[in-house]
Every structure is written in C-alpha cells, then in structure tokens.
Design a protein around this motif. Structure first.
Motif, mmCIF file in Angstrom:
data_model
loop_
_atom_site.group_PDB
_atom_site.id
_atom_site.type_symbol
_atom_site.label_atom_id
_atom_site.label_comp_id
_atom_site.label_asym_id
_atom_site.label_seq_id
_atom_site.Cartn_x
_atom_site.Cartn_y
_atom_site.Cartn_z
ATOM 1 N N TYR A 186 0.836 -1.190 0.000
ATOM 2 C CA TYR A 186 0.000 0.000 0.000
ATOM 3 C C TYR A 186 0.881 1.254 0.000
ATOM 4 C CZ TYR A 186 -3.963 -2.934 1.563
ATOM 5 O OH TYR A 186 -4.940 -3.877 1.675
ATOM 6 N N VAL A 187 0.329 2.316 -0.549
ATOM 7 C CA VAL A 187 0.969 3.636 -0.465
ATOM 8 C C VAL A 187 0.102 4.497 0.441
ATOM 9 C CG1 VAL A 187 1.749 5.668 -1.727
ATOM 10 C CG2 VAL A 187 1.941 3.402 -2.779
ATOM 11 N N THR A 226 -4.231 7.056 -8.783
ATOM 12 C CA THR A 226 -3.420 7.488 -9.913
ATOM 13 C C THR A 226 -2.580 6.315 -10.407
ATOM 14 O OG1 THR A 226 -3.285 9.720 -8.978
ATOM 15 C CG2 THR A 226 -1.672 9.131 -10.676
ATOM 16 N N PRO A 227 -2.714 5.926 -11.695
ATOM 17 C CA PRO A 227 -1.885 4.839 -12.227
ATOM 18 C C PRO A 227 -0.401 5.148 -12.011
ATOM 19 C CG PRO A 227 -3.622 5.432 -13.769
ATOM 20 C CD PRO A 227 -3.624 6.478 -12.701
ATOM 21 N N PRO A 228 0.427 4.135 -11.743
ATOM 22 C CA PRO A 228 0.124 2.694 -11.861
ATOM 23 C C PRO A 228 -0.494 2.080 -10.602
ATOM 24 C CG PRO A 228 2.419 2.978 -11.354
ATOM 25 C CD PRO A 228 1.855 4.369 -11.477
ATOM 26 N N ARG A 281 -3.542 5.626 -0.789
ATOM 27 C CA ARG A 281 -3.830 6.157 -2.127
ATOM 28 C C ARG A 281 -3.874 5.072 -3.191
ATOM 29 N NH1 ARG A 281 -0.527 9.386 -4.544
ATOM 30 N NH2 ARG A 281 1.389 8.947 -3.371
ATOM 31 N N GLY A 282 -3.460 3.849 -2.821
ATOM 32 C CA GLY A 282 -3.533 2.768 -3.787
ATOM 33 C C GLY A 282 -2.586 1.646 -3.434
ATOM 34 N N PRO A 303 6.039 5.018 -6.672
ATOM 35 C CA PRO A 303 4.640 5.462 -6.637
ATOM 36 C C PRO A 303 4.542 6.938 -6.970
ATOM 37 C CG PRO A 303 5.481 5.134 -4.414
ATOM 38 C CD PRO A 303 6.510 4.582 -5.342
ATOM 39 N N PRO A 304 3.447 7.334 -7.597
ATOM 40 C CA PRO A 304 3.292 8.751 -7.950
ATOM 41 C C PRO A 304 3.224 9.625 -6.706
ATOM 42 C CG PRO A 304 1.234 7.565 -8.264
ATOM 43 C CD PRO A 304 2.275 6.536 -7.983
#
Length: 262
Positions: free
Chosen positions: A106-107, A198-200, A123-124, A136-137
């Motif tokens: 996880y982020v 936000t991808p990825p 966040r994803g 990660p973005p």
C-alpha cells in the motif's frame, strides 16, 4: 425377567442416568443457543456492513465523532469524504498486502485536516516489493477532497501484516498505535482506501476486520460442544440398555441354575 429394575439399586442407577441425560441435553441446548446467537450476530454485522457500503459518502467527522471516535463493524466500508492537504514528507509504504491474489504494498499518505489531525489515506496498491519497480506517484499538492471507504485499524495478527524491523519509510501495520510513533500529529482511527487512484496504483478493496468475513472459530467450537453433549447423552442411554441386558441375562442364567456370564 426385568423385575430387578424395581430394586433400590437399579432405581437409583436409573435416576442417576436420567439426571445425566437431562444435564447433557441442557448443556447441549445451551451451546446450540450460543452458536445460534453468534450466527445471528454475524448476520447483523454483515447487514450493517452492506448498509454502510451502500450509503452515500459522509464527512469523516460525521462518522467518527467525539462520542464514537473508533471504527466499528457498522462503519467498516462506509463511504466517507475528508478534506485537507497531503503530507508527502511522511508518506509510508506498507508491504505484504495482497490484492487479486498478487503480493504488493500500500501507499499511505497522511491527509492533514484543518482540525490538526490527519486521516491515514491509502492512495492505492502497487505490485511487488517497495522499491523494486516504478516509484509510486507523488501525492497531489494543495487542498484536496478525498472520497474513499473507511477501514478498521490493523493489528499485529492481521492477515498480511509484516513484523517489525522494516526499512525507514515502511510500516508493518496501519493503526493509530503505529502511526503515533512516526507522525508528529494525531490521526483519526482506522484508515481510508481512496476510491480515485493514480496509475500505476490500483484501488484497494474493502478489507474486512479480523473475523468479520465469516463465523469465528469460537462459534464452531460452540457447535462442536453441542454435538459432544448430545453424544454423551446418547452414550448414557446406550450404557443403560447394555447394563440392563447384561443383568437380565445374568438373572435368567441364575434362574436356570447356571453361573452368570461375567
């Protein structure tokens, strides 16, 4: 042949047997009632979780109030909104998390709100180990409003939780108890899985609290105890009939002048 059943010894033995059967049936019924109560509780929790997931998004401060500051079974999966600014300087990666059967991490980025506290926003999810692939973005800057699903705090026994000794910038569990040691401000209970990623990064599904996705082991223990007590009652009946039969055969042998079979 069965007149011996009217003797004091057999009357007393029969009374003890009946009492033992009654006790076993009562205890078995009590354990069965405990099992049914746990089944009903599980169904109520499932209905509450489904209702929470289907409800419209509400401000986090309306869900976690001063009277109810902790995430409960009725609020897990609840759609919430929270407004604030991401603290990118205190972003953490949480390894050992599985999504769609794949291992990843996880982020987590704290979202600081105007009341001074922060919401732990995941966040994803990204596959692999932290640092093994694309970074990660970065978190958005400025004031943002996050819409997501409220999750229960993790504990050290949660599935996927990683033990201590992690590198800097990584967390083993997501809970106020761990975040308070790495953040210079207070956080809300639980965490939020963001709906928009936000991808990825990939979206994180709602994580059921431990034991919330099915009946607990304790419930099946109650069911097992129920079976045991009913088996005990049946065993008492079986032994009574067996002893009566042996006594009847011995009585018949004595009447014929034979030595009773021991």
């Amino acid at each position: 042949m069965y007149r011996f059943l009217l003797t004091p010894r057999w009357i007393a033995a029969s009374a003890v047997g009946v009492a033992a059967i009654v006790v076993c049936l009562m205890l078995g019924s009590w354990q069965l009632g405990r099992f049914e109560d746990r089944v009903d509780s599980h169904r109520d929790t499932a209905r509450a979780s489904a209702a929470a997931a289907a409800s419209a998004a509400a401000p986090l401060t309306d869900v976690l109030t001063a009277d109810r500051p902790q995430v409960g079974t009725d609020t897990v999966g609840r759609a919430v909104t929270v407004t604030g600014s991401y603290d990118g300087a205190h972003q953490f990666l949480v390894p050992g998390r599985t999504v769609d059967g794949k291992q990843g991490y996880y982020v987590l980025t704290p979202l600081r709100t105007t009341d001074g506290r922060a919401a732990a926003v995941v966040r994803g999810w990204a596959p692999g180990e932290p640092g093994s692939g694309q970074a990660p973005p970065a978190a958005p800057t400025g004031e943002v409003t996050v819409v997501g699903r409220l999750q229960a705090p993790e504990n050290s026994g949660s599935g996927g939780a990683v033990a201590g000794g992690l590198p800097a910038g990584q967390l083993g569990t997501i809970s106020p108890a761990t975040l308070i040691n790495v953040l210079p401000y207070q956080v809300y209970d639980g965490w939020i899985a963001a709906d928009s990623v936000t991808p990825p990064l990939a979206q994180v599904p709602t994580v059921e609290p431990q034991g919330g996705n099915g009946l607990t082991l304790r419930a099946f223990q109650n069911l097992g105890y129920t079976l045991e007590w009913f088996v005990f009652a049946g065993f008492v009946v079986f032994m009574w009939f067996r002893l009566v039969r042996r006594e009847a055969e011995a009585t018949q042998d004595r009447a014929l002048g034979l030595d009773p079979v021991q």
